[in-house]
Design a protein around this motif. Structure first.
Motif, short mmCIF file in Angstrom:
data_model
loop_
_atom_site.label_atom_id
_atom_site.label_comp_id
_atom_site.label_asym_id
_atom_site.label_seq_id
_atom_site.Cartn_x
_atom_site.Cartn_y
_atom_site.Cartn_z
N ALA A 1 -18.74 13.42 -17.43
CA ALA A 1 -18.63 13.29 -18.88
C ALA A 1 -19.96 13.67 -19.53
CB ALA A 1 -18.23 11.87 -19.27
N SER A 2 -19.86 14.08 -20.78
CA SER A 2 -21.04 14.53 -21.53
C SER A 2 -21.02 13.91 -22.92
CB SER A 2 -21.02 16.06 -21.63
OG SER A 2 -19.94 16.49 -22.45
N MET A 3 -21.82 14.47 -23.82
CA MET A 3 -21.89 13.96 -25.18
C MET A 3 -20.59 14.21 -25.94
SD MET A 3 -24.84 12.58 -25.25
CE MET A 3 -25.15 12.29 -26.98
N SER A 4 -19.65 14.94 -25.36
CA SER A 4 -18.33 15.10 -25.97
C SER A 4 -17.49 13.84 -25.81
CB SER A 4 -17.59 16.30 -25.34
OG SER A 4 -18.28 17.50 -25.57
N GLU A 5 -17.93 12.96 -24.91
CA GLU A 5 -17.23 11.70 -24.67
C GLU A 5 -18.10 10.53 -25.13
OE1 GLU A 5 -15.35 14.75 -22.78
OE2 GLU A 5 -17.26 14.08 -21.93
N GLU A 6 -17.48 9.36 -25.17
CA GLU A 6 -18.19 8.14 -25.61
C GLU A 6 -19.01 7.58 -24.47
OE1 GLU A 6 -18.47 6.88 -28.49
OE2 GLU A 6 -16.68 7.21 -29.72
N ILE A 7 -20.18 8.19 -24.26
CA ILE A 7 -21.09 7.70 -23.23
C ILE A 7 -22.46 7.47 -23.84
CG2 ILE A 7 -19.86 8.89 -21.37
CD1 ILE A 7 -22.25 10.87 -21.27
N LEU B 1 -31.49 19.96 -23.77
CA LEU B 1 -30.49 20.96 -24.09
C LEU B 1 -29.07 20.40 -23.99
CD1 LEU B 1 -29.89 23.92 -24.82
CD2 LEU B 1 -29.85 24.41 -22.35
N ALA B 2 -28.78 19.70 -22.88
CA ALA B 2 -27.41 19.21 -22.64
C ALA B 2 -27.22 17.77 -23.07
CB ALA B 2 -27.07 19.35 -21.15
N GLY B 3 -28.29 17.05 -23.33
CA GLY B 3 -28.18 15.63 -23.67
C GLY B 3 -27.87 14.79 -22.44
N ILE B 4 -27.18 13.67 -22.67
CA ILE B 4 -26.84 12.74 -21.58
C ILE B 4 -25.53 13.17 -20.94
CG2 ILE B 4 -26.28 10.35 -21.00
CD1 ILE B 4 -27.97 9.51 -23.39
N ARG B 5 -25.49 13.07 -19.61
CA ARG B 5 -24.26 13.27 -18.86
C ARG B 5 -24.12 12.13 -17.86
NH1 ARG B 5 -24.47 18.71 -15.84
NH2 ARG B 5 -26.64 18.10 -15.54
N CYS B 6 -22.89 11.86 -17.45
CA CYS B 6 -22.69 10.90 -16.37
C CYS B 6 -21.62 11.42 -15.42
CB CYS B 6 -22.34 9.51 -16.90
SG CYS B 6 -20.62 9.26 -17.38
N ARG C 1 -27.99 15.59 -3.62
CA ARG C 1 -28.21 15.68 -5.07
C ARG C 1 -27.71 17.01 -5.58
NH1 ARG C 1 -32.44 17.01 -8.98
NH2 ARG C 1 -32.55 15.37 -10.58
N SER C 2 -27.06 17.03 -6.72
CA SER C 2 -26.58 18.29 -7.29
C SER C 2 -26.55 18.22 -8.80
CB SER C 2 -25.17 18.62 -6.76
OG SER C 2 -24.23 17.65 -7.20
N ASP C 3 -26.73 19.37 -9.41
CA ASP C 3 -26.59 19.54 -10.86
C ASP C 3 -27.50 18.63 -11.68
OD1 ASP C 3 -24.55 21.43 -10.40
OD2 ASP C 3 -23.08 19.82 -10.19
N GLY C 4 -28.64 18.25 -11.10
CA GLY C 4 -29.62 17.49 -11.85
C GLY C 4 -29.32 16.02 -12.04
N TYR C 5 -28.35 15.47 -11.32
CA TYR C 5 -27.98 14.07 -11.47
C TYR C 5 -28.85 13.16 -10.61
CZ TYR C 5 -23.68 14.93 -14.11
OH TYR C 5 -22.77 15.26 -15.08
#
Length: 326
Positions: free
Chosen positions: A278-284, A249-254, A222-226
């Motif tokens: 990907a983060s909230m800067s992308e369509e996720i 703080l960071a919202g959703i990431r995948c 596990r890494s980076d909180g995923y």
């Protein structure tokens, strides 16, 4: 653009509308390359039936023409993927919905007994094609024949290692992947937990290879909180894993990582190559379902589906990528 389709010959009739996405990057819709993947296309799915929601599992087959998804409360959603002249997904047609069944009848409406999270299909040589489904809240794996209509038939449970019972109730079995013929494990399954067990000495989530006479356990670094949300074995024989992270703080990431099957051994701690982040800067959104498949032209494609939790502030998204060169 809205594309509307009516369900045909469905157990539950529904009307689905599809809104294509302009691009994967919100600020740069023309951008194609993201990590190791090239964005092909995608759309938002809307329906007038609640059953087309909470989608957590995904199987794309027939060289990208057939769509089978699984909700987190026991409904299968099947459709045909419509594509434009360039092969990009632009809509769904001939949609139908069916509730999972056991030999005793439809799956219970009790959420604790129907918390389905992942689905896969095995079509290897020498065995009749079948589907496999994992349940989270009460850790269970069930298999059933794959019907000519593309739906999975009556499900029966298979034995699981006792350690599976130590998983957290709402962070339990999140992924199931059928292992292909030809690697010595054909017809068996990899199952992965979303997170580590209760009171575990590590935060690395456990996985198991099951379905044979000698099941065994391993762990995923596990890494980076995923956390892990789905897994499939790709045409190249690697295990692809979809991961999700959320913070205020960071919202959703995948993230998508790929692992070598040869590294999955009793007691192993496996780590993989990151293909996409990907983060909230992308369509996720809350990306939970993963499918890895091959086009008629031999390209490896990766498809994702999001679980909208049936909440008006979330979306059901279908995303499709091409595995690019390093």
């Amino acid at each position: 653009m809205l594309i509307a389709t009516e369900a045909v010959a469905a157990d539950i009739a529904t009307r689905i509308t599809v809104r294509p996405l302009a691009g994967f990057s919100i600020s740069e819709p023309a951008k194609v390359r993201f990590g190791r993947l090239d964005y092909v296309g995608g759309f938002e799915i809307r329906a007038d039936r609640r059953e087309v929601g909470g989608l957590s599992g995904l199987v794309i087959s027939d060289a990208g023409r057939s769509f089978l998804s699984l909700s987190d409360d026991g409904f299968m959603v099947q459709a045909k993927i419509e594509r434009d002249a360039r092969g990009r997904p632009v809509g769904l047609s001939s949609a139908s919905i069916r509730r999972l069944r056991t030999p005793k009848g439809p799956l219970s409406l009790n959420k604790a007994l129907s918390d389905t999270e992942s689905i896969d299909v095995y079509t290897g040589e020498g065995r009749r094609p079948f589907g496999v489904v994992s349940f989270e809240r009460r850790p269970t794996v069930m298999i059933g024949p794959l019907g000519a209509d593309g739906f999975v038939g009556p499900l029966t449970a298979i034995d699981l290692p006792k350690d599976v019972g130590r998983l957290q109730a709402n962070r339990g079995l999140e992924s199931v992947a059928a292992l292909p013929a030809g690697n010595g494990l054909g017809g068996r399954f990899v199952i992965l937990a979303e997170a580590a067990e209760r009171d575990a000495a590590t935060d690395n989530p456990p996985g198991w290879v099951i379905g044979g006479k000698a099941p065994f356990a391993f762990r995923v670094r596990r890494s980076d909180g995923y956390d892990l949300t789905d897994a499939k074995v790709g045409p190249d024989g690697r295990l692809y894993v979809l991961e999700r992270s959320f913070s205020f703080l960071a919202g959703i990431r995948c993230r998508i990582r790929a692992f070598r099957l040869a590294d999955i051994r009793p007691g192993a701690l496996i780590d993989g190559d990151t293909l996409l982040e990907a983060s909230m800067s992308e369509e996720i959104d809350n990306m939970e379902g993963l499918s890895v498949w091959k086009t008629a032209g031999g390209e490896t494609r990766i498809s994702l589906i999001s679980d909208d939790n049936r909440a008006f502030i979330q979306r059901t998204l279908y995303l499709e990528f091409r595995l690019g060169a390093p």
